[in-house]
Write a protein that holds these residues in place. Structure first.
Motif, PDB file in Angstrom:
ATOM      1  N   ALA A   1      54.061   1.730  13.843  1.00 32.15           N
ATOM      2  CA  ALA A   1      53.180   0.689  13.307  1.00 32.15           C
ATOM      3  C   ALA A   1      53.313   0.516  11.799  1.00 32.15           C
ATOM      4  O   ALA A   1      53.080  -0.576  11.276  1.00 32.15           O
ATOM      5  CB  ALA A   1      51.727   1.010  13.669  1.00 32.15           C
ATOM      6  N   ARG A   2      53.701   1.587  11.090  1.00 36.40           N
ATOM      7  CA  ARG A   2      53.709   1.533   9.627  1.00 36.40           C
ATOM      8  C   ARG A   2      54.654   0.477   9.050  1.00 36.40           C
ATOM      9  O   ARG A   2      54.311  -0.167   8.047  1.00 36.40           O
ATOM     10  CB  ARG A   2      54.039   2.923   9.073  1.00 36.40           C
ATOM     11  CG  ARG A   2      52.838   3.856   9.122  1.00 36.40           C
ATOM     12  CD  ARG A   2      53.192   5.271   8.735  1.00 36.40           C
ATOM     13  NE  ARG A   2      52.099   6.186   9.096  1.00 36.40           N
ATOM     14  CZ  ARG A   2      52.259   7.485   9.268  1.00 36.40           C
ATOM     15  NH1 ARG A   2      53.464   8.038   9.108  1.00 36.40           N
ATOM     16  NH2 ARG A   2      51.224   8.245   9.596  1.00 36.40           N
ATOM     17  N   PRO A   3      55.853   0.255   9.604  1.00 37.93           N
ATOM     18  CA  PRO A   3      56.701  -0.797   9.028  1.00 37.93           C
ATOM     19  C   PRO A   3      56.068  -2.180   9.082  1.00 37.93           C
ATOM     20  O   PRO A   3      56.505  -3.088   8.369  1.00 37.93           O
ATOM     21  CB  PRO A   3      57.968  -0.730   9.904  1.00 37.93           C
ATOM     22  CG  PRO A   3      57.996   0.660  10.433  1.00 37.93           C
ATOM     23  CD  PRO A   3      56.563   1.018  10.648  1.00 37.93           C
ATOM     24  N   PHE A   4      55.043  -2.350   9.916  1.00 34.95           N
ATOM     25  CA  PHE A   4      54.386  -3.643  10.039  1.00 34.95           C
ATOM     26  C   PHE A   4      53.060  -3.687   9.268  1.00 34.95           C
ATOM     27  O   PHE A   4      52.269  -4.613   9.425  1.00 34.95           O
ATOM     28  CB  PHE A   4      54.147  -3.963  11.517  1.00 34.95           C
ATOM     29  CG  PHE A   4      55.416  -4.037  12.308  1.00 34.95           C
ATOM     30  CD1 PHE A   4      56.158  -5.207  12.350  1.00 34.95           C
ATOM     31  CD2 PHE A   4      55.904  -2.917  12.982  1.00 34.95           C
ATOM     32  CE1 PHE A   4      57.345  -5.270  13.064  1.00 34.95           C
ATOM     33  CE2 PHE A   4      57.087  -2.977  13.701  1.00 34.95           C
ATOM     34  CZ  PHE A   4      57.809  -4.159  13.734  1.00 34.95           C
ATOM     35  N   GLY A   5      52.827  -2.659   8.424  1.00 30.55           N
ATOM     36  CA  GLY A   5      51.675  -2.687   7.540  1.00 30.55           C
ATOM     37  C   GLY A   5      50.435  -1.992   8.059  1.00 30.55           C
ATOM     38  O   GLY A   5      49.365  -2.106   7.443  1.00 30.55           O
ATOM     39  N   PHE A   6      50.537  -1.233   9.168  1.00 33.39           N
ATOM     40  CA  PHE A   6      49.379  -0.522   9.721  1.00 33.39           C
ATOM     41  C   PHE A   6      49.583   0.980   9.542  1.00 33.39           C
ATOM     42  O   PHE A   6      50.644   1.502   9.881  1.00 33.39           O
ATOM     43  CB  PHE A   6      49.198  -0.847  11.205  1.00 33.39           C
ATOM     44  CG  PHE A   6      49.012  -2.305  11.481  1.00 33.39           C
ATOM     45  CD1 PHE A   6      47.799  -2.926  11.217  1.00 33.39           C
ATOM     46  CD2 PHE A   6      50.054  -3.075  11.990  1.00 33.39           C
ATOM     47  CE1 PHE A   6      47.623  -4.279  11.463  1.00 33.39           C
ATOM     48  CE2 PHE A   6      49.889  -4.424  12.242  1.00 33.39           C
ATOM     49  CZ  PHE A   6      48.671  -5.033  11.976  1.00 33.39           C
ATOM     50  N   ARG A   7      48.547   1.656   9.051  1.00 36.31           N
ATOM     51  CA  ARG A   7      48.700   3.089   8.824  1.00 36.31           C
ATOM     52  C   ARG A   7      48.560   3.886  10.124  1.00 36.31           C
ATOM     53  O   ARG A   7      48.940   5.052  10.184  1.00 36.31           O
ATOM     54  CB  ARG A   7      47.692   3.588   7.792  1.00 36.31           C
ATOM     55  CG  ARG A   7      46.233   3.495   8.190  1.00 36.31           C
ATOM     56  CD  ARG A   7      45.336   3.984   7.066  1.00 36.31           C
ATOM     57  NE  ARG A   7      43.935   4.038   7.446  1.00 36.31           N
ATOM     58  CZ  ARG A   7      43.102   3.020   7.378  1.00 36.31           C
ATOM     59  NH1 ARG A   7      43.550   1.849   6.930  1.00 36.31           N
ATOM     60  NH2 ARG A   7      41.847   3.143   7.746  1.00 36.31           N
ATOM     61  N   ARG A   8      47.975   3.246  11.153  1.00 37.75           N
ATOM     62  CA  ARG A   8      47.903   3.850  12.477  1.00 37.75           C
ATOM     63  C   ARG A   8      48.219   2.783  13.518  1.00 37.75           C
ATOM     64  O   ARG A   8      48.208   1.585  13.206  1.00 37.75           O
ATOM     65  CB  ARG A   8      46.510   4.442  12.747  1.00 37.75           C
ATOM     66  CG  ARG A   8      46.041   5.443  11.716  1.00 37.75           C
ATOM     67  CD  ARG A   8      44.936   6.354  12.243  1.00 37.75           C
ATOM     68  NE  ARG A   8      43.749   5.659  12.682  1.00 37.75           N
ATOM     69  CZ  ARG A   8      42.706   5.371  11.903  1.00 37.75           C
ATOM     70  NH1 ARG A   8      42.728   5.687  10.614  1.00 37.75           N
ATOM     71  NH2 ARG A   8      41.632   4.768  12.388  1.00 37.75           N
ATOM     72  N   ALA A   9      48.503   3.212  14.734  1.00 38.87           N
ATOM     73  CA  ALA A   9      48.689   2.254  15.821  1.00 38.87           C
ATOM     74  C   ALA A   9      47.393   1.478  16.035  1.00 38.87           C
ATOM     75  O   ALA A   9      46.295   1.983  15.772  1.00 38.87           O
ATOM     76  CB  ALA A   9      49.091   2.983  17.103  1.00 38.87           C
ATOM     77  N   ILE A  10      47.512   0.254  16.523  1.00 40.83           N
ATOM     78  CA  ILE A  10      46.329  -0.576  16.734  1.00 40.83           C
ATOM     79  C   ILE A  10      46.193  -0.918  18.219  1.00 40.83           C
ATOM     80  O   ILE A  10      47.182  -0.989  18.953  1.00 40.83           O
ATOM     81  CB  ILE A  10      46.370  -1.871  15.900  1.00 40.83           C
ATOM     82  CG1 ILE A  10      47.508  -2.791  16.352  1.00 40.83           C
ATOM     83  CG2 ILE A  10      46.501  -1.544  14.420  1.00 40.83           C
ATOM     84  CD1 ILE A  10      47.501  -4.144  15.659  1.00 40.83           C
ATOM     85  N   ALA A  11      44.957  -1.104  18.645  1.00 41.88           N
ATOM     86  CA  ALA A  11      44.694  -1.473  20.032  1.00 41.88           C
ATOM     87  C   ALA A  11      45.186  -2.887  20.300  1.00 41.88           C
ATOM     88  O   ALA A  11      45.132  -3.764  19.425  1.00 41.88           O
ATOM     89  CB  ALA A  11      43.190  -1.378  20.329  1.00 41.88           C
ATOM     90  N   HIS A  12      45.666  -3.129  21.519  1.00 43.46           N
ATOM     91  CA  HIS A  12      46.026  -4.486  21.926  1.00 43.46           C
ATOM     92  C   HIS A  12      44.779  -5.373  21.895  1.00 43.46           C
ATOM     93  O   HIS A  12      43.731  -5.003  22.436  1.00 43.46           O
ATOM     94  CB  HIS A  12      46.575  -4.496  23.356  1.00 43.46           C
ATOM     95  CG  HIS A  12      47.879  -3.784  23.538  1.00 43.46           C
ATOM     96  ND1 HIS A  12      47.991  -2.413  23.511  1.00 43.46           N
ATOM     97  CD2 HIS A  12      49.121  -4.276  23.790  1.00 43.46           C
ATOM     98  CE1 HIS A  12      49.258  -2.084  23.731  1.00 43.46           C
ATOM     99  NE2 HIS A  12      49.955  -3.189  23.905  1.00 43.46           N
ATOM    100  N   GLY A  13      44.900  -6.549  21.326  1.00 48.42           N
ATOM    101  CA  GLY A  13      43.777  -7.464  21.337  1.00 48.42           C
ATOM    102  C   GLY A  13      43.352  -7.841  22.747  1.00 48.42           C
ATOM    103  O   GLY A  13      42.159  -7.954  23.044  1.00 48.42           O
TER     104      GLY A  13
END
Length: 292
Positions: A208-220
């Motif tokens: 997730a980090r290469p896309f700007g998130f410091r952790r994985a994110i839940a699916h919307g």
């Protein structure tokens, strides 16, 4: 509109691999690039019982012999991915943000029904944070449309104008239902295993980090499905459920689900998902009955 019929659903992993390859920029950028308007048809699909059970379990739906209202989305999703991963599609797939989703269940659908799916891309639309477009999907039984959806995606960049007018789900005043949901760090992987959506931003912090998130994110769409599952016992046979995705849920997390009867929508509901302390809104939505 160009239409193509498929003999089987596209495989998602090769589509994500294709999406990871940068697109050639042979022409100068334009403020609002044209989105190819195309349609894919996948005929006579019967849900896989094991996959359906996994999906219902991870989202919290009852095992009642009916398709969860959001399940057709996961069947239609590979067709949408195929359209958006095309080489002449103007936006990089892995940079798109799913900002809104509307699902209409026109009648209850039995888990064993064969459905034909029709998925199409719509034109580019102005948005203050870039350019938006909508992917529509329908599920048909015989000649009858039993389910349909519209997913709005945003390609971030220089604003191309004001967003089109959309009805905003009302803010909650006195929630009649409230639940805290602890979400494990593995939730994205669990949902990916049942839905097939293995976007790297949902799977692991390192991905997730290469896309700007410091952790994985839940699916919307997991978050939306979990809300509808929480309300399932109180929903009519035919309804529309519309949500706006406000902010990502970083995993692990504890979030708060709130819901109240929506006076403007008869037997409908207004609902939201917030951080456990109530400070950050992740999702806001509404359910309205359809038909008589």
């Amino acid at each position: 509109m160009e239409t193509r019929e498929l003999s089987r659903a596209p495989r998602l992993l090769p589509l994500y691999a294709r999406a990871a390859v940068p697109k050639r920029r042979g022409r100068p950028a334009v403020p609002r690039p044209a989105v190819p308007e195309r349609r894919l048809v996948l005929p006579a699909v019967r849900p896989d019982p094991a996959r359906l059970r996994r999906y219902a379990a991870v989202c919290g739906f009852p095992d009642d012999g009916r398709l969860p209202a959001t399940y057709p989305h996961v069947v239609a999703f590979p067709l949408a991915m195929s359209l958006m991963a095309a080489r002449d599609f103007p936006f990089p797939l892995l940079g798109l943000v799913h900002v809104a989703n509307r699902v209409e269940r026109l009648r209850p659908v039995d888990a064993g029904e064969r459905l034909t799916y029709v998925v199409a891309t719509g034109p580019a639309e102005p948005h203050p944070r870039g350019t938006a477009f909508t992917v529509t999907a329908q599920a048909r039984a015989g000649g009858e449309t039993v389910w349909r959806s519209a997913s709005t995606y945003l390609s971030r960049g220089p604003g191309t104008g004001e967003a089109g007018a959309q009805q905003e789900a009302p803010d909650l005043t006195v929630p009649s239902r409230q639940e805290n949901w602890p979400l494990p760090g593995s939730l994205g992987r669990s949902y990916a295993a049942s839905s097939g959506d293995r976007n790297p931003i949902h799977l692991h912090p390192l991905a997730a980090r290469p896309f700007g998130f410091r952790r994985a994110i839940a699916h919307g769409m997991w978050t939306k499905a979990r809300c509808l599952a929480a309300l399932a016992a109180d929903l009519p046979g035919a309804y529309a459920a519309e949500v706006a995705f406000r902010a990502p849920v970083l995993l692990p997390a504890t979030v708060r689900f709130r819901a109240e009867r929506a006076e403007h929508a008869g037997a409908g509901w207004a609902f939201d998902v917030r951080a456990a302390d109530g400070t950050r809104e992740h999702l806001r939505g509404a359910v309205s009955p359809l038909g008589g």
